[in-house]
Design a protein around this motif. Structure first.
Motif, PDB file in Angstrom:
ATOM      1  N   VAL A  15       0.625  -1.115   0.121  1.00 59.26           N
ATOM      2  CA  VAL A  15      -0.143  -0.012  -0.095  1.00 59.26           C
ATOM      3  C   VAL A  15       0.902   1.284  -0.067  1.00 59.26           C
ATOM      4  CG1 VAL A  15      -1.488   1.255   1.429  1.00 59.26           C
ATOM      5  CG2 VAL A  15      -2.077  -1.056   0.889  1.00 59.26           C
ATOM      6  N   ALA A  16       1.875   1.316   0.827  1.00 62.15           N
ATOM      7  CA  ALA A  16       2.825   2.541   0.821  1.00 62.15           C
ATOM      8  C   ALA A  16       3.431   2.567  -0.427  1.00 62.15           C
ATOM      9  CB  ALA A  16       3.646   2.360   2.240  1.00 62.15           C
ATOM     10  N   GLY A  17       3.796   1.726  -0.852  1.00 64.89           N
ATOM     11  CA  GLY A  17       4.792   1.492  -2.265  1.00 64.89           C
ATOM     12  C   GLY A  17       3.687   2.282  -3.449  1.00 64.89           C
ATOM     13  N   ILE A  18       2.566   1.584  -3.317  1.00 67.25           N
ATOM     14  CA  ILE A  18       1.690   2.058  -4.500  1.00 67.25           C
ATOM     15  C   ILE A  18       1.311   3.740  -4.474  1.00 67.25           C
ATOM     16  CG2 ILE A  18      -0.685   1.872  -5.429  1.00 67.25           C
ATOM     17  CD1 ILE A  18      -0.469  -1.228  -4.827  1.00 67.25           C
ATOM     18  N   ALA A  19       1.259   3.983  -3.040  1.00 63.93           N
ATOM     19  CA  ALA A  19       1.012   5.528  -2.804  1.00 63.93           C
ATOM     20  C   ALA A  19       1.870   6.360  -3.417  1.00 63.93           C
ATOM     21  CB  ALA A  19       0.690   5.682  -1.452  1.00 63.93           C
ATOM     22  N   LEU A  20       3.166   5.886  -2.801  1.00 60.24           N
ATOM     23  CA  LEU A  20       4.420   6.525  -3.352  1.00 60.24           C
ATOM     24  C   LEU A  20       4.536   6.694  -5.056  1.00 60.24           C
ATOM     25  CD1 LEU A  20       7.172   5.562  -0.813  1.00 60.24           C
ATOM     26  CD2 LEU A  20       5.998   7.794  -1.315  1.00 60.24           C
ATOM     27  N   VAL A  21       4.320   5.550  -5.658  1.00 61.58           N
ATOM     28  CA  VAL A  21       4.377   5.625  -7.172  1.00 61.58           C
ATOM     29  C   VAL A  21       3.329   6.713  -7.631  1.00 61.58           C
ATOM     30  CG1 VAL A  21       4.207   4.255  -9.094  1.00 61.58           C
ATOM     31  CG2 VAL A  21       5.810   3.385  -7.036  1.00 61.58           C
ATOM     32  N   LEU A  22       2.218   6.317  -6.704  1.00 59.35           N
ATOM     33  CA  LEU A  22       0.907   7.065  -7.659  1.00 59.35           C
ATOM     34  C   LEU A  22       1.275   8.695  -7.320  1.00 59.35           C
ATOM     35  CD1 LEU A  22      -2.203   5.302  -6.688  1.00 59.35           C
ATOM     36  CD2 LEU A  22      -1.143   5.438  -8.824  1.00 59.35           C
ATOM     37  N   LEU A  23       2.001   8.880  -6.267  1.00 56.43           N
ATOM     38  CA  LEU A  23       2.425  10.442  -5.942  1.00 56.43           C
ATOM     39  C   LEU A  23       3.426  11.003  -7.146  1.00 56.43           C
ATOM     40  CD1 LEU A  23       1.807  12.816  -4.074  1.00 56.43           C
ATOM     41  CD2 LEU A  23       3.666  11.812  -2.713  1.00 56.43           C
ATOM     42  N   VAL A  25       3.625   9.452 -10.138  1.00 59.60           N
ATOM     43  CA  VAL A  25       3.079   9.710 -11.473  1.00 59.60           C
ATOM     44  C   VAL A  25       2.062  10.935 -11.511  1.00 59.60           C
ATOM     45  CG1 VAL A  25       1.485   8.542 -12.872  1.00 59.60           C
ATOM     46  CG2 VAL A  25       3.108   7.506 -11.812  1.00 59.60           C
ATOM     47  N   PHE A  26       1.155  11.026 -10.334  1.00 59.60           N
ATOM     48  CA  PHE A  26       0.256  12.267 -10.479  1.00 59.60           C
ATOM     49  C   PHE A  26       0.255  13.417  -9.733  1.00 59.60           C
ATOM     50  CE2 PHE A  26      -2.154   8.263 -11.537  1.00 59.60           C
ATOM     51  CZ  PHE A  26      -2.366   8.462 -12.698  1.00 59.60           C
ATOM     52  N   GLY A  27       1.496  13.408  -9.061  1.00 63.13           N
ATOM     53  CA  GLY A  27       1.796  14.523  -8.127  1.00 63.13           C
ATOM     54  C   GLY A  27       2.076  15.764  -8.939  1.00 63.13           C
ATOM     55  N   PRO A  28       2.343  16.973  -8.431  1.00 66.07           N
ATOM     56  CA  PRO A  28       2.722  18.351  -8.954  1.00 66.07           C
ATOM     57  C   PRO A  28       3.937  18.041  -9.820  1.00 66.07           C
ATOM     58  CG  PRO A  28       2.814  18.250  -6.740  1.00 66.07           C
ATOM     59  CD  PRO A  28       2.390  17.131  -6.691  1.00 66.07           C
ATOM     60  N   ALA A  29       3.797  18.762 -11.061  1.00 68.16           N
ATOM     61  CA  ALA A  29       5.040  18.588 -11.832  1.00 68.16           C
ATOM     62  C   ALA A  29       6.140  19.468 -11.177  1.00 68.16           C
ATOM     63  CB  ALA A  29       4.686  19.175 -13.279  1.00 68.16           C
ATOM     64  N   GLY A  30       7.319  18.946 -11.579  1.00 68.77           N
ATOM     65  CA  GLY A  30       8.470  19.501 -11.064  1.00 68.77           C
ATOM     66  C   GLY A  30       8.773  19.523  -9.662  1.00 68.77           C
ATOM     67  N   SER A  31       8.046  18.808  -8.813  1.00 66.72           N
ATOM     68  CA  SER A  31       8.360  18.800  -7.457  1.00 66.72           C
ATOM     69  C   SER A  31       9.339  17.723  -7.091  1.00 66.72           C
ATOM     70  CB  SER A  31       7.012  18.829  -6.538  1.00 66.72           C
ATOM     71  OG  SER A  31       6.403  17.390  -6.727  1.00 66.72           O
ATOM     72  N   ALA A  32       9.658  17.781  -5.794  1.00 71.21           N
ATOM     73  CA  ALA A  32      10.586  16.735  -5.359  1.00 71.21           C
ATOM     74  C   ALA A  32      10.021  15.243  -5.423  1.00 71.21           C
ATOM     75  CB  ALA A  32      11.323  16.974  -3.982  1.00 71.21           C
ATOM     76  N   TRP A  33       8.768  15.582  -5.224  1.00 72.82           N
ATOM     77  CA  TRP A  33       7.832  13.949  -5.082  1.00 72.82           C
ATOM     78  C   TRP A  33       8.038  13.287  -6.240  1.00 72.82           C
ATOM     79  CZ3 TRP A  33       7.022  12.048  -0.704  1.00 72.82           C
ATOM     80  CH2 TRP A  33       6.925  12.843   0.549  1.00 72.82           C
ATOM     81  N   TRP A  38       9.289   7.375  -6.757  1.00 69.41           N
ATOM     82  CA  TRP A  38       9.856   6.313  -7.594  1.00 69.41           C
ATOM     83  C   TRP A  38      10.521   5.402  -6.437  1.00 69.41           C
ATOM     84  CZ3 TRP A  38       7.224   4.893 -11.145  1.00 69.41           C
ATOM     85  CH2 TRP A  38       6.588   5.852 -12.251  1.00 69.41           C
ATOM     86  N   ILE A  39      10.745   5.638  -5.346  1.00 66.26           N
ATOM     87  CA  ILE A  39      11.527   4.860  -4.297  1.00 66.26           C
ATOM     88  C   ILE A  39      10.354   3.746  -3.904  1.00 66.26           C
ATOM     89  CG2 ILE A  39      12.519   4.890  -2.020  1.00 66.26           C
ATOM     90  CD1 ILE A  39      13.751   7.603  -2.886  1.00 66.26           C
ATOM     91  N   GLY A  40       9.093   4.348  -3.980  1.00 66.01           N
ATOM     92  CA  GLY A  40       7.873   3.220  -3.664  1.00 66.01           C
ATOM     93  C   GLY A  40       8.072   1.998  -4.655  1.00 66.01           C
ATOM     94  N   LEU A  41       8.934   1.788  -5.363  1.00 65.11           N
ATOM     95  CA  LEU A  41       9.167   0.540  -6.318  1.00 65.11           C
ATOM     96  C   LEU A  41       9.846  -0.585  -5.195  1.00 65.11           C
ATOM     97  CD1 LEU A  41      10.213   1.557  -9.823  1.00 65.11           C
ATOM     98  CD2 LEU A  41       8.007   0.731  -8.908  1.00 65.11           C
TER      99      LEU A  41
END
Length: 66
Positions: A15-23, A25-33, A38-41
């Motif tokens: 669950v944590a890994g999927i949440a990080l990967v979704l962040l 992919v869909f997080g704000p462009a150009g942010s550190a996220w 991708w560390i969620g992998l």
């Protein structure tokens, strides 16, 4: 490699890994996220194989003993 992760641990990691990967992919462009997400992998892969190298080093085992 023997399994050293229990089912609850694996579900939480997935669950944590999927949440990080979704962040990432869909997080704000150009942010550190974008790259941190991708560390969620790592937790996704460890959840799928049921073995964590850090647990091995630290002597932790969350799965039930046989």
């Amino acid at each position: 490699m023997t399994t050293n992760m229990g089912s609850t641990d694996r579900i939480i990691r997935m669950v944590a890994g999927i949440a990080l990967v979704l962040l990432a992919v869909f997080g704000p462009a150009g942010s550190a996220w974008n790259w941190i997400g991708w560390i969620g992998l790592v937790p996704i892969v460890t959840a799928l194989i049921g073995w964590c190298p850090a647990y091995k080093i630290l002597g932790i085992k969350t799965c039930k003993s046989a």
